[in-house]
Write a protein that holds these residues in place. Structure first.
Motif, PDB file in Angstrom:
ATOM      1  N   ASN A 214       0.809  -1.211   0.000  1.00 57.25           N
ATOM      2  CA  ASN A 214       0.000   0.000   0.000  1.00 57.25           C
ATOM      3  C   ASN A 214       0.847   1.269   0.000  1.00 57.25           C
ATOM      4  O   ASN A 214       1.896   1.330   0.637  1.00 57.25           O
ATOM      5  CB  ASN A 214      -0.926   0.016   1.219  1.00 57.25           C
ATOM      6  N   LEU A 215       0.348   2.269  -0.688  1.00 58.52           N
ATOM      7  CA  LEU A 215       0.986   3.589  -0.714  1.00 58.52           C
ATOM      8  C   LEU A 215       0.650   4.375   0.549  1.00 58.52           C
ATOM      9  O   LEU A 215       1.482   5.125   1.066  1.00 58.52           O
ATOM     10  CB  LEU A 215       0.515   4.366  -1.947  1.00 58.52           C
ATOM     11  N   TYR A 216      -0.587   4.216   1.016  1.00 59.29           N
ATOM     12  CA  TYR A 216      -1.076   4.944   2.179  1.00 59.29           C
ATOM     13  C   TYR A 216      -1.471   3.972   3.290  1.00 59.29           C
ATOM     14  O   TYR A 216      -1.652   2.778   3.068  1.00 59.29           O
ATOM     15  CB  TYR A 216      -2.324   5.766   1.823  1.00 59.29           C
ATOM     16  N   GLN A 217      -1.693   4.528   4.449  1.00 55.82           N
ATOM     17  CA  GLN A 217      -2.226   3.784   5.589  1.00 55.82           C
ATOM     18  C   GLN A 217      -3.740   3.679   5.423  1.00 55.82           C
ATOM     19  O   GLN A 217      -4.430   4.682   5.280  1.00 55.82           O
ATOM     20  CB  GLN A 217      -1.875   4.541   6.870  1.00 55.82           C
ATOM     21  N   GLN A 235       5.655   8.518  -2.668  1.00 52.35           N
ATOM     22  CA  GLN A 235       4.667   9.596  -2.730  1.00 52.35           C
ATOM     23  C   GLN A 235       5.271  10.870  -3.327  1.00 52.35           C
ATOM     24  O   GLN A 235       4.610  11.573  -4.112  1.00 52.35           O
ATOM     25  CB  GLN A 235       4.119   9.878  -1.327  1.00 52.35           C
ATOM     26  N   ALA A 236       6.521  11.163  -2.975  1.00 51.29           N
ATOM     27  CA  ALA A 236       7.185  12.346  -3.531  1.00 51.29           C
ATOM     28  C   ALA A 236       7.349  12.221  -5.041  1.00 51.29           C
ATOM     29  O   ALA A 236       7.171  13.203  -5.785  1.00 51.29           O
ATOM     30  CB  ALA A 236       8.543  12.544  -2.865  1.00 51.29           C
ATOM     31  N   LEU A 237       7.669  11.013  -5.503  1.00 50.00           N
ATOM     32  CA  LEU A 237       7.800  10.785  -6.937  1.00 50.00           C
ATOM     33  C   LEU A 237       6.452  10.964  -7.634  1.00 50.00           C
ATOM     34  O   LEU A 237       6.369  11.567  -8.714  1.00 50.00           O
ATOM     35  CB  LEU A 237       8.353   9.380  -7.197  1.00 50.00           C
ATOM     36  N   LYS A 261      -2.334  15.515   1.306  1.00 49.96           N
ATOM     37  CA  LYS A 261      -1.773  16.855   1.174  1.00 49.96           C
ATOM     38  C   LYS A 261      -0.503  16.867   0.326  1.00 49.96           C
ATOM     39  O   LYS A 261      -0.313  17.762  -0.515  1.00 49.96           O
ATOM     40  CB  LYS A 261      -1.482  17.422   2.564  1.00 49.96           C
ATOM     41  N   ASN A 262       0.352  15.864   0.527  1.00 52.29           N
ATOM     42  CA  ASN A 262       1.641  15.856  -0.163  1.00 52.29           C
ATOM     43  C   ASN A 262       1.705  14.873  -1.326  1.00 52.29           C
ATOM     44  O   ASN A 262       2.787  14.600  -1.846  1.00 52.29           O
ATOM     45  CB  ASN A 262       2.757  15.524   0.840  1.00 52.29           C
ATOM     46  N   CYS A 263       0.549  14.347  -1.721  1.00 54.40           N
ATOM     47  CA  CYS A 263       0.542  13.385  -2.823  1.00 54.40           C
ATOM     48  C   CYS A 263      -0.818  13.415  -3.511  1.00 54.40           C
ATOM     49  O   CYS A 263      -1.860  13.313  -2.843  1.00 54.40           O
ATOM     50  CB  CYS A 263       0.850  11.981  -2.301  1.00 54.40           C
TER      51      CYS A 263
END
Length: 413
Positions: A214-217, A235-237, A261-263
């Motif tokens: 998973n990318l997120y929780q 996520q930054a990419l 927020k950051n992705c």
């Protein structure tokens, strides 16, 4: 440039965590029964039958492609991967692309076993080389392949690039232990992915990104080993290249979250096809929009009369629910002495069955009134009195803040 279809109204059917153990690898003996007792609500007995039924439904619907986001096998036995490839062969015979990527249970799993009577017998594991041979149909339609991993990309049509990532951490080439649960995308593969994202931008293609981890929780309590170890880096990419759609598995619960927020990515985590309602997703695409819809698979209409007679219940859904509830009962049975009366235990069991079923079928997007009903129910009061350590976990099952059945994404130009 190789593309799967010239149709700009394409569709992709999505499932995950099929956890197949080939019928040839087990009997009804005590060794297999012990394994079933630890399977956490998954059906291990009838998945060959269920997958054959699902393939019949797919062939009738004729989507552009079917994707499985990892854990195709239950315990990494090579024979199980070969059987799954055989079951899904009718797809490519009908010009439906079959695209797979590995999960943490697939490659070099030291638990690969055959169960015979009271005995467990080690069987061939799946190497990375064997994976590409068994699922050659997936790699034959690849636009690019990553030489450092099992990742590859596919051009769906003139509008979309699919990136099939390999997020697993592999142990020894011949493992003697359990698979590694957590995952990450190593630097070499990440560099390859960035090149794919650049190339997709040059070709003005939207990216659909698929991986097992998973990318997120997706749950406030249960997330260790599920979210990528280097999720912030990925996520930054994705922020840099505006990747808006990510699809994963691993957690066994359909859950949609993001963007954050950051992705900018929305992540759709798929359910485990070997349990609960055998959920799958349909991704419908136009040149500028994606619509995702979760469905429950009903195997019975896709089975022959002879096959239906093999199901040990009125229908397959009834059987799957019984298997799932049994796993919940085993969880509370370990603490039976903490409940004042058998009736209290029954109330707690009913609550756990309901909360777990809803979470693992993607129906935990509750209203404030529904949450209040749970908190004030006799089952909740009894359970949290007997087992107060479960309060945070129960809260996490109620804290889903987004519809997990459907989502629509309008792609940026």
């Amino acid at each position: 440039m190789q593309e799967l279809t010239s149709d700009r109204q394409a569709s992709v059917w999505l499932l995950s965590d099929t956890h197949l153990i080939a019928d040839s690898l087990h009997d009804d003996g005590s060794a297999f029964q012990r394994m079933k007792d630890t399977s956490a609500g998954k059906d291990l007995v009838y998945q060959e039958l269920a997958l054959k039924a699902f393939v019949r439904k797919v062939v009738a619907a004729k989507p552009t492609a079917v994707v499985i986001t990892g854990d195709l096998t239950f315990n990494g036995a090579k024979a199980s991967a070969e059987k799954l490839a055989e079951i899904f062969k009718p797809l490519t015979d009908q010009q439906i692309a079959f695209l797979v990527l590995p999960g943490n249970h697939d490659i070099y799993d030291g638990w690969a076993r055959k169960f015979s009577g009271a005995t467990e017998i080690r069987v061939d594991e799946i190497s990375q080389e064997a994976w590409k041979e068994i699922f050659a149909d997936s790699y034959q339609v690849a636009y690019h392949q990553d030489s450092s991993s099992l990742a590859y990309s596919v051009n769906l049509n003139q509008d979309y690039r699919l990136i099939m990532a390999d997020s697993n951490i592999y142990g020894d080439r011949y493992s003697l232990t359990h698979p590694i649960t957590n995952g990450r995308i190593p630097s070499a593969e990440l560099a390859w992915i960035e090149n794919e994202l650049k190339d997709a931008q040059r070709q003005q293609k939207h990216v659909l990104f698929f991986m097992h981890h998973n990318l997120y929780q997706h749950n406030d309590v249960v997330h260790g080993g599920y979210v990528l170890d280097n999720a912030e880096e990925v996520q930054a990419l994705f922020k840099k290249y505006q990747v808006q759609a990510v699809f994963s598995g691993h957690i066994h619960a359909p859950n949609i979250t993001g963007p954050e927020k950051n992705c900018p990515s929305v992540e759709v985590a798929s359910s485990c096809f070997a349990m609960t309602d055998q959920g799958y997703g349909v991704i419908s695409l136009t040149p500028s929009e994606l619509t995702y819809q979760h469905y429950s698979f009903d195997a019975m209409p896709c089975l022959t009369d002879e096959e239906k007679e093999k199901i040990p219940a009125a229908d397959f859904r009834t059987y799957l629910r019984a298997v799932f509830n049994e796993s919940n009962e085993k969880m509370l049975a370990k603490s039976v002495n903490r409940f004042a009366t058998p009736h209290d235990l029954q109330l707690a069991q009913q609550l756990i069955n309901r909360l777990h079923w809803n979470f693992f079928t993607g129906h935990s997007f509750y209203s404030a009134e529904q949450k209040a009903e749970f908190f004030h129910s006799p089952g909740y009061q009894v359970l949290t009195t007997a087992m107060p350590e479960l309060k945070n976990y129960l809260q996490s099952l109620l804290d889903v803040d987004q519809d997990s059945q459907q989502v629509k994404i309008q792609f940026n130009d």
